[in-house]
Design an enzyme around this catalytic site. Structure first.
Site, mmCIF file in Angstrom:
data_model
loop_
_atom_site.group_PDB
_atom_site.id
_atom_site.type_symbol
_atom_site.label_atom_id
_atom_site.label_comp_id
_atom_site.label_asym_id
_atom_site.label_seq_id
_atom_site.Cartn_x
_atom_site.Cartn_y
_atom_site.Cartn_z
ATOM 1 C CG PHE A 15 99.492 72.150 71.410
ATOM 2 C CD1 PHE A 15 99.637 73.362 72.063
ATOM 3 C CD2 PHE A 15 98.240 71.556 71.398
ATOM 4 C CE1 PHE A 15 98.565 73.975 72.682
ATOM 5 C CE2 PHE A 15 97.158 72.155 72.016
ATOM 6 C CZ PHE A 15 97.317 73.373 72.654
ATOM 7 C CD GLU A 176 88.594 69.559 81.152
ATOM 8 O OE1 GLU A 176 89.509 69.893 81.898
ATOM 9 O OE2 GLU A 176 88.666 69.690 79.907
HETATM 10 C C1 FAD Z 1 88.787 67.949 73.588
HETATM 11 C C2 FAD Z 1 90.246 67.831 73.932
HETATM 12 C C3 FAD Z 1 90.709 68.275 75.152
HETATM 13 C C4 FAD Z 1 92.052 68.200 75.480
HETATM 14 N N1 FAD Z 1 92.468 68.654 76.707
HETATM 15 C C5 FAD Z 1 93.785 68.647 76.996
HETATM 16 C C6 FAD Z 1 94.251 69.212 78.214
HETATM 17 O O1 FAD Z 1 93.474 69.715 79.033
HETATM 18 N N2 FAD Z 1 95.594 69.183 78.453
HETATM 19 C C7 FAD Z 1 96.476 68.646 77.551
HETATM 20 O O2 FAD Z 1 97.690 68.667 77.801
HETATM 21 N N3 FAD Z 1 96.059 68.091 76.416
HETATM 22 C C8 FAD Z 1 94.741 68.089 76.105
HETATM 23 N N4 FAD Z 1 94.307 67.536 74.929
HETATM 24 C C9 FAD Z 1 95.280 66.856 74.065
HETATM 25 C C10 FAD Z 1 96.093 67.857 73.261
HETATM 26 O O3 FAD Z 1 95.250 68.791 72.644
HETATM 27 C C11 FAD Z 1 96.924 67.103 72.263
HETATM 28 O O4 FAD Z 1 97.792 66.242 72.958
HETATM 29 C C12 FAD Z 1 97.727 68.030 71.373
HETATM 30 O O5 FAD Z 1 96.875 68.852 70.621
HETATM 31 C C13 FAD Z 1 98.635 67.230 70.444
HETATM 32 O O6 FAD Z 1 99.339 68.100 69.613
HETATM 33 P P1 FAD Z 1 99.734 67.651 68.155
HETATM 34 O O7 FAD Z 1 100.545 68.766 67.587
HETATM 35 O O8 FAD Z 1 100.312 66.287 68.170
HETATM 36 O O9 FAD Z 1 98.355 67.520 67.382
HETATM 37 P P2 FAD Z 1 97.236 68.613 67.155
HETATM 38 O O10 FAD Z 1 97.353 69.721 68.128
HETATM 39 O O11 FAD Z 1 95.976 67.856 67.090
HETATM 40 O O12 FAD Z 1 97.579 69.213 65.728
HETATM 41 C C14 FAD Z 1 97.510 68.435 64.571
HETATM 42 C C15 FAD Z 1 97.436 69.403 63.394
HETATM 43 O O13 FAD Z 1 97.668 68.677 62.213
HETATM 44 C C16 FAD Z 1 96.726 69.052 61.226
HETATM 45 N N5 FAD Z 1 96.577 67.898 60.346
HETATM 46 C C17 FAD Z 1 96.174 66.651 60.667
HETATM 47 N N6 FAD Z 1 96.218 65.851 59.594
HETATM 48 C C18 FAD Z 1 96.661 66.607 58.571
HETATM 49 C C19 FAD Z 1 96.909 66.350 57.201
HETATM 50 N N7 FAD Z 1 96.704 65.142 56.662
HETATM 51 N N8 FAD Z 1 97.336 67.359 56.421
HETATM 52 C C20 FAD Z 1 97.536 68.598 56.937
HETATM 53 N N9 FAD Z 1 97.323 68.900 58.243
HETATM 54 C C21 FAD Z 1 96.888 67.915 59.045
HETATM 55 C C22 FAD Z 1 95.479 69.385 62.021
HETATM 56 O O14 FAD Z 1 94.635 70.243 61.292
HETATM 57 C C23 FAD Z 1 96.070 70.046 63.264
HETATM 58 O O15 FAD Z 1 96.216 71.434 63.103
HETATM 59 C C24 FAD Z 1 92.961 67.617 74.566
HETATM 60 C C25 FAD Z 1 92.511 67.160 73.332
HETATM 61 C C26 FAD Z 1 91.160 67.278 73.007
HETATM 62 C C27 FAD Z 1 90.666 66.794 71.672
#
Ligand code: FAD
Length: 441
Positions: A15, A176
């Site tokens: 995200f 959930e």
């Molecule tokens: C089961 C579950 C249910 C959820 N439900 C909700 C909900 O209902 N509502 C809500 O608001 N939030 C929810 N969340 C939380 C939400 O999904 C996260 O807050 C959000 O995805 C965070 O975004 P981000 O970009 O920080 O990380 P992420 O979306 O996790 O993206 C991280 C990205 O980095 C990549 N990555 C990681 N390490 C490396 C590396 N070393 N090298 C290259 N790429 C890498 C991964 O592959 C991934 O694509 C939920 C989470 C989970 C696990």
């Protein structure tokens, strides 16, 4: 691209990373987005893949497809394993090469979180967590296999252990998952087995906290618990698990025999803090400045779950909205800086609210002073989740599947897909859960 164009490297296509990349669409920069998977994953619906409602392809989209029309952006499949702040490059392990340097002028780290077993990594083998599509398919296999194994088991005394599902962690994911398993059992599986009654399955939700859905108000938390109990889920609060092993869990000194334990409790941030050698909070998330940059490095930003920032004296939660808004903010800030425009005001999170589903047609919603539970909240939940799926084709496909599942109980994918084949069978053991309980006393 001419060499003088600044290069923005974004690590992570979740995200936060995707929000940043899109915000740089019209900026005079060369964007390189690196992710270790080739897809953006809509994690809030992972539990629906784990419980067979949706297929993996309905909640994941190729990052290359999402950003395909963005001419200034290159997508690289690779795992980042370090940052050299002096040389201004990240080290990437690709499919066939290790430690390839990818240079940056600006760096945005959006690498999210991973499971945390609170120092008990030995639990992972027996209690998989839910974070990736591979995790969701593995849990789906485990749940469906438990019913198949019980149906094939002649000794009815063993059915109880095989059909006991334990979820450790009563936050949104645990709630959930537990309610979705209850609905799977009642609406889809109930008439399809002969030796077992799927409705006799025990679904147990455990948490050491005194209530479910900690981030929600006490009223909504109570409503969710009542709904869970109506669905037949046993909710046990106030005790952490002492042990998780091949036979199940031990909680408050009691052994619960189970072949299917799912970890829905803790998460730990990515190692971004170690790569940067930067200050972190207690959980290990990188402490960022009000403009989301890292202290002393105005060219490095950390966003989303792996960043730590307080607002109104409280840390921002690890939710998708925070990550999206932070990603967009960092992207816009870089665009403005490159164009020589003034810096934007410090980042402020606009909280649109929290939601969680508790089974079919029931959700809880909390947004500012608005608190809602039941069917209206579920409709709002469905609308918001459809809106935030990455591509319009997914919105249509998920909507159609939800209508079908709601009306008929049919699921999108009830396949057991085990790429590694079936494990060699173990010799049959005559042991009932009662006998085993007696032995453990
Ligand atoms: C089961 C579950 C249910 C959820 N439900 C909700 C909900 O209902 N509502 C809500 O608001 N939030 C929810 N969340 C939380 C939400 O999904 C996260 O807050 C959000 O995805 C965070 O975004 P981000 O970009 O920080 O990380 P992420 O979306 O996790 O993206 C991280 C990205 O980095 C990549 N990555 C990681 N390490 C490396 C590396 N070393 N090298 C290259 N790429 C890498 C991964 O592959 C991934 O694509 C939920 C989470 C989970 C696990």
């Amino acid at each position: 691209m001419p060499e003088s164009i600044p290069q923005v490297v974004i690590v992570g296509g979740g995200f936060g990373g995707l929000g940043a990349a899109k915000a740089l669409k019209n900026a005079p920069v060369n964007v390189v987005l690196v992710d270790r998977t080739n897809h953006h994953l809509f994690q809030p619906l992972l539990y629906q893949v784990a419980t067979s409602v949706l297929t993996p392809g309905q909640i994941g989209s190729p990052i290359r497809g999402i950003l395909g029309k963005q001419r200034n952006t290159t997508v690289i499949l690779g795992e980042v394993n370090g940052v050299d702040k002096d040389k201004k490059c990240v080290w990437v392990n690709g499919i066939d090469r290790q430690c390839v340097p990818v240079p940056y002028d600006f760096l945005i780290l959006a690498t999210g979180v991973t499971h945390s077993y609170f120092g008990h990594n030995e639990f992972e083998k027996f209690a998989p967590g839910l974070k990736s599509l591979a995790d969701a398919v593995a849990i789906r296999n485990k749940i469906l296999q438990a019913f198949e194994q019980a149906e094939a088991e002649e000794n009815p005394a063993r059915h109880r252990d095989l059909l006991t599902f334990v979820l450790v962690g009563a936050g949104p994911t645990g709630v959930e998952m537990a309610s979705a398993i209850a609905v799977l059992v009642r609406n889809t599986l109930k008439s399809q087995f002969r030796r077992i009654n799927p409705e006799s399955a025990r679904i147990i939700l455990l948490d050491m906290a005194p209530r479910v859905l900690g981030p929600f108000s006490e009223d909504l938390s109570r409503a969710a618990k009542e709904r869970l109990e109506k669905l037949g889920v046993e909710v046990r609060l106030g005790h952490g698990v002492d042990q998780i092993d091949a036979d199940g869990v031990v909680v408050a000194g009691e052994r619960i025999f189970s072949k299917t334990v799912i970890w829905t409790a803790g998460v730990a941030p990515s190692p971004a803090g170690k790569w940067l050698n930067a200050a972190t909070d207690r959980a290990g998330r990188v402490r960022v400045q009000p403009d989301l940059s890292v202290l002393g490095h105005p060219e490095i930003f950390v966003v989303g779950d792996t960043a730590s920032l307080d607002q109104n004296g409280k840390p921002l939660p690890g939710v998708a909205q925070v990550a999206m808004q932070q990603g967009r903010y960092a992207g816009r800030l870089i665009g403005r800086r490159i164009r020589g425009q003034s810096a934007p005001a410090p980042f402020r999170y606009f909280d649109k609210g929290n939601m969680a589903v508790v089974g079919k047609g029931f959700a809880v919603l909390q947004s500012g002073k608005v608190q809602l539970s039941g069917f209206p909240a579920w409709l709002a939940w469905a609308a918001v989740h459809l809106e935030f799926l990455a591509q319009s084709s997914l919105r249509v496909s998920v909507f159609v599947q939800w209508v079908l599942t709601y009306l008929t109980g049919q699921r999108g994918s009830r396949l057991i897909v085990n790429h590694h084949g079936v494990e060699p069978p173990k010799p049959a053991v005559e042991q009932s859960s009662e006998a085993a309980t007696a032995l453990s006393k």
